[in-house]
Design a protein around this motif. Structure first.
Motif, PDB file in Angstrom:
ATOM      1  N   ILE A 230       0.872  -1.307  -0.418  1.00 55.73           N
ATOM      2  CA  ILE A 230       0.110  -0.270   0.464  1.00 55.73           C
ATOM      3  C   ILE A 230       1.252   1.663   0.273  1.00 55.73           C
ATOM      4  O   ILE A 230       2.032   1.122   0.410  1.00 55.73           O
ATOM      5  CB  ILE A 230      -1.341  -0.149   1.416  1.00 55.73           C
ATOM      6  N   LEU A 231       0.397   2.253   0.011  1.00 57.71           N
ATOM      7  CA  LEU A 231       1.086   4.146  -0.211  1.00 57.71           C
ATOM      8  C   LEU A 231       0.699   4.043   1.440  1.00 57.71           C
ATOM      9  O   LEU A 231       0.183   4.579   1.514  1.00 57.71           O
ATOM     10  CB  LEU A 231      -0.005   4.424  -1.591  1.00 57.71           C
ATOM     11  N   PHE A 232       2.451   4.185   1.478  1.00 61.67           N
ATOM     12  CA  PHE A 232       2.618   4.983   2.938  1.00 61.67           C
ATOM     13  C   PHE A 232       3.954   6.154   2.629  1.00 61.67           C
ATOM     14  O   PHE A 232       4.187   6.685   1.903  1.00 61.67           O
ATOM     15  CB  PHE A 232       3.386   4.471   3.284  1.00 61.67           C
ATOM     16  N   TYR A 233       2.932   7.996   2.657  1.00 59.36           N
ATOM     17  CA  TYR A 233       3.001   8.820   2.775  1.00 59.36           C
ATOM     18  C   TYR A 233       3.785   8.768   0.926  1.00 59.36           C
ATOM     19  O   TYR A 233       5.155   9.508   0.486  1.00 59.36           O
ATOM     20  CB  TYR A 233       4.963   8.828   3.628  1.00 59.36           C
ATOM     21  N   THR A 234       3.123   8.488   0.399  1.00 64.45           N
ATOM     22  CA  THR A 234       3.045   8.959  -1.164  1.00 64.45           C
ATOM     23  C   THR A 234       1.823   8.959  -2.460  1.00 64.45           C
ATOM     24  O   THR A 234       1.441   7.635  -1.609  1.00 64.45           O
ATOM     25  CB  THR A 234       4.875   8.926  -1.905  1.00 64.45           C
ATOM     26  N   ASP A 235       1.947   9.313  -2.887  1.00 62.56           N
ATOM     27  CA  ASP A 235       0.473   9.128  -4.558  1.00 62.56           C
ATOM     28  C   ASP A 235       1.070   8.464  -5.057  1.00 62.56           C
ATOM     29  O   ASP A 235       0.302   7.584  -5.415  1.00 62.56           O
ATOM     30  CB  ASP A 235      -0.013  10.093  -4.991  1.00 62.56           C
ATOM     31  N   ILE A 236       2.749   7.876  -5.306  1.00 57.60           N
ATOM     32  CA  ILE A 236       3.356   7.037  -6.124  1.00 57.60           C
ATOM     33  C   ILE A 236       4.772   5.983  -5.865  1.00 57.60           C
ATOM     34  O   ILE A 236       5.306   7.346  -4.733  1.00 57.60           O
ATOM     35  CB  ILE A 236       3.229   8.166  -7.128  1.00 57.60           C
ATOM     36  N   LYS A 237       4.455   5.404  -5.451  1.00 61.68           N
ATOM     37  CA  LYS A 237       5.896   4.159  -4.548  1.00 61.68           C
ATOM     38  C   LYS A 237       6.835   4.194  -5.844  1.00 61.68           C
ATOM     39  O   LYS A 237       6.732   4.256  -7.190  1.00 61.68           O
ATOM     40  CB  LYS A 237       5.296   2.881  -5.165  1.00 61.68           C
ATOM     41  N   SER A 238       7.852   5.385  -4.572  1.00 58.98           N
ATOM     42  CA  SER A 238       9.218   5.370  -6.188  1.00 58.98           C
ATOM     43  C   SER A 238      10.392   4.533  -5.850  1.00 58.98           C
ATOM     44  O   SER A 238      10.304   4.174  -5.428  1.00 58.98           O
ATOM     45  CB  SER A 238       9.400   6.920  -5.552  1.00 58.98           C
ATOM     46  N   TYR A 239      11.514   4.277  -6.577  1.00 61.15           N
ATOM     47  CA  TYR A 239      12.131   3.250  -6.877  1.00 61.15           C
ATOM     48  C   TYR A 239      13.710   3.887  -7.787  1.00 61.15           C
ATOM     49  O   TYR A 239      13.299   4.243  -8.617  1.00 61.15           O
ATOM     50  CB  TYR A 239      12.108   2.203  -7.590  1.00 61.15           C
ATOM     51  N   GLU A 240      14.409   4.601  -6.759  1.00 63.99           N
ATOM     52  CA  GLU A 240      15.664   5.131  -6.839  1.00 63.99           C
ATOM     53  C   GLU A 240      16.565   3.677  -7.208  1.00 63.99           C
ATOM     54  O   GLU A 240      17.227   3.464  -6.736  1.00 63.99           O
ATOM     55  CB  GLU A 240      16.160   6.054  -5.997  1.00 63.99           C
ATOM     56  N   GLN A 241      17.239   3.604  -8.351  1.00 65.93           N
ATOM     57  CA  GLN A 241      17.312   2.385  -8.768  1.00 65.93           C
ATOM     58  C   GLN A 241      18.770   2.616  -8.304  1.00 65.93           C
ATOM     59  O   GLN A 241      19.172   1.465  -8.147  1.00 65.93           O
ATOM     60  CB  GLN A 241      17.344   2.249 -10.585  1.00 65.93           C
TER      61      GLN A 241
END
Length: 469
Positions: A230-241
């Motif tokens: 689920i989403l915690f503290y963001t509208d979009i889940k991010s992945y810094e590769q």
């Protein structure tokens, strides 16, 4: 730091007046549902991240925070070249670093003298960027860092005045530059920034962004520590590769963004014009293609040089990407999602009690803000329980339970008030992350009693929130 600004402006109430006015005007925008905005973002598929700020001129991603404003001096700045380069790769948007961790603002801000208008350029780069990208038919997004080493917005120095500065800077960015599709926040709730969502309230910033631009997504780059369910503290889940964060293109069910630099680092370095870049084939076949099938937008960073131009080798590779990949017209429909958690977790680090567990997995691990540790029940306990003791009687209206082993099937949620336990939930829920939202209640203790589980239960985090609704 322009300390006179703080004395002159915030003490006269300008901030509250400005935010109140802009909150009203922002609500006049036709508003889409969050799910529609998330789908719109995912369906943009591929865009350009643009790290361009004072680190560009220091040959370092983390320059001296006291570097002079005059260091920023792109003598051939051409944002139209950036936009055309993005178009050549079949990108659909850009995202520019308006302020990075060293606190330098590349727009005409009124909050500090540490900005581009006090550089030799004396031009608003954010203005030129949004104009150029829109002229070329591209959407615009902005990046902003909460961590600010120049103005000492960092642990030990957070104050009401500095949080107000953040709010006014975001207000400028979201009112003076037209429609912004997404605001990408960095330097917040990360191990290296150590600025918590309590020190700078996530809920307050989130609400401000939505008041100013209801259709602007807020994306926190530092959401990696949170579960992928689920989403915690963001509208979009991010992945810094580059930081080792990898999305699963097979199992992801959240609206997501994965980012990667085409060069070896985020900001331009003197060796970049002759350095080897990531190849177009790799970027297309290993990133764009699989991610766009998995609800994930791919953001490729291209760092302009100290002249303000994209190097020719990067221009050439972007064109190769455009030759290899074109949007096939497919559009993702997201699964139904819970709304993101945005409120402060009032259970974090509070006292806790529980039924028997081994010493190495005691109750403290169930609310330590670390999703890699957990309270683990001893398997001999037939009806395990876990309890949080809040600082005082207070209101709350949401609870999350991260079930590490995905084994809890039936349970009761209770809260203690006026000398007795009241039941919030009594039933079955097999979700790995169990989210409960309810009408506001008051209490000082919260408990889960586990009636059925497939193995000894383990709770990574038990969260309690009082959400603004």
């Amino acid at each position: 730091m322009n300390t006179n600004f703080f004395k002159r402006k915030w003490q006269t109430g300008l901030l509250l007046g400005l935010l109140s006015f802009l909150a009203v005007t922002g609500q006049c925008q036709p508003q889409k549902s969050l799910k529609q905005l998330q789908e719109d973002f995912v369906n943009l598929k591929f865009g350009m991240f643009i790290h361009f700020n004072i680190p560009t001129f220091a040959d370092a991603d983390w320059p001296d925070p006291d570097a002079p404003a005059s260091l920023f001096n792109p003598t051939k700045l051409d944002c139209d070249q950036w936009a055309k380069a993005a178009k050549s790769a079949n990108m659909t948007y850009g995202c520019l670093t308006t302020k990075h961790h060293s606190g330098y603002c590349i727009w005409d801000t009124k909050t500090t003298d540490y900005n581009v208008m006090n550089s030799p350029l004396k031009r608003d780069v954010v203005r030129e960027y949004v104009n150029a990208f829109r002229k070329n038919g591209l959407k615009t997004m902005l990046y902003y860092s909460i961590l600010d080493t120049h103005h000492k917005i960092r642990p030990g120095y957070i104050s009401t005045e500095k949080v107000d500065m953040v709010k006014v800077q975001l207000t400028e960015l979201l009112t003076n530059y037209g429609e912004i599709s997404a605001l990408v926040i960095d330097g917040w709730d990360a191990p290296w920034s150590r600025i918590s969502y309590e020190a700078v309230s996530f809920q307050e910033i989130y609400k401000l962004v939505k008041q100013l631009q209801p259709n602007c997504l807020l994306m926190d780059l530092n959401a990696a520590k949170y579960p992928t369910d689920i989403l915690f503290y963001t509208d979009i889940k991010s992945y810094e590769q580059n930081a080792g964060q990898q999305i699963s293109s097979e199992t992801n069910q959240l609206p997501a963004m994965a980012c990667l630099p085409i060069q070896y680092n985020w900001f331009w370095k003197k060796s970049f014009p002759t350095d080897q870049l990531k190849k177009a084939e790799y970027l297309v076949n290993e990133n764009i293609v699989p991610y766009t099938k998995a609800y994930c937008n791919f953001m490729l960073n291209v760092a302009p040089n100290s002249d303000g131009l994209i190097d020719q080798n990067a221009m050439d590779e972007l064109k190769k990407i455009g030759d290899l990949w074109k949007d096939d017209g497919s559009r993702a429909k997201l699964p139904d999602l819970d709304a993101p958690i945005i409120a402060e977790n009032i259970a974090k680090f509070r006292r806790s009690n529980a039924s028997w567990s081994d010493d190495m997995w005691i109750m403290d691990f169930g609310n330590d803000d670390d999703f890699h540790t957990a309270w683990v029940s001893n398997p001999r306990i037939q009806t395990p329980w876990y309890e949080l003791v809040l600082d005082q009687r207070q209101p709350f209206n949401a609870i999350t339970i991260v079930d590490s082993r995905n084994c809890i099937k039936k349970y009761r949620l209770q809260y203690f008030d006026a000398g007795k336990w009241e039941t919030l939930f009594d039933g079955e829920n097999s979700d790995k992350i169990k989210v409960h939202r309810f009408d506001t209640v008051w209490g000082k203790q919260v408990k889960i009693i586990i009636d059925e589980s497939t193995t000894a239960p383990a709770i990574a985090e038990f969260g309690v929130y009082n959400e603004e609704r």
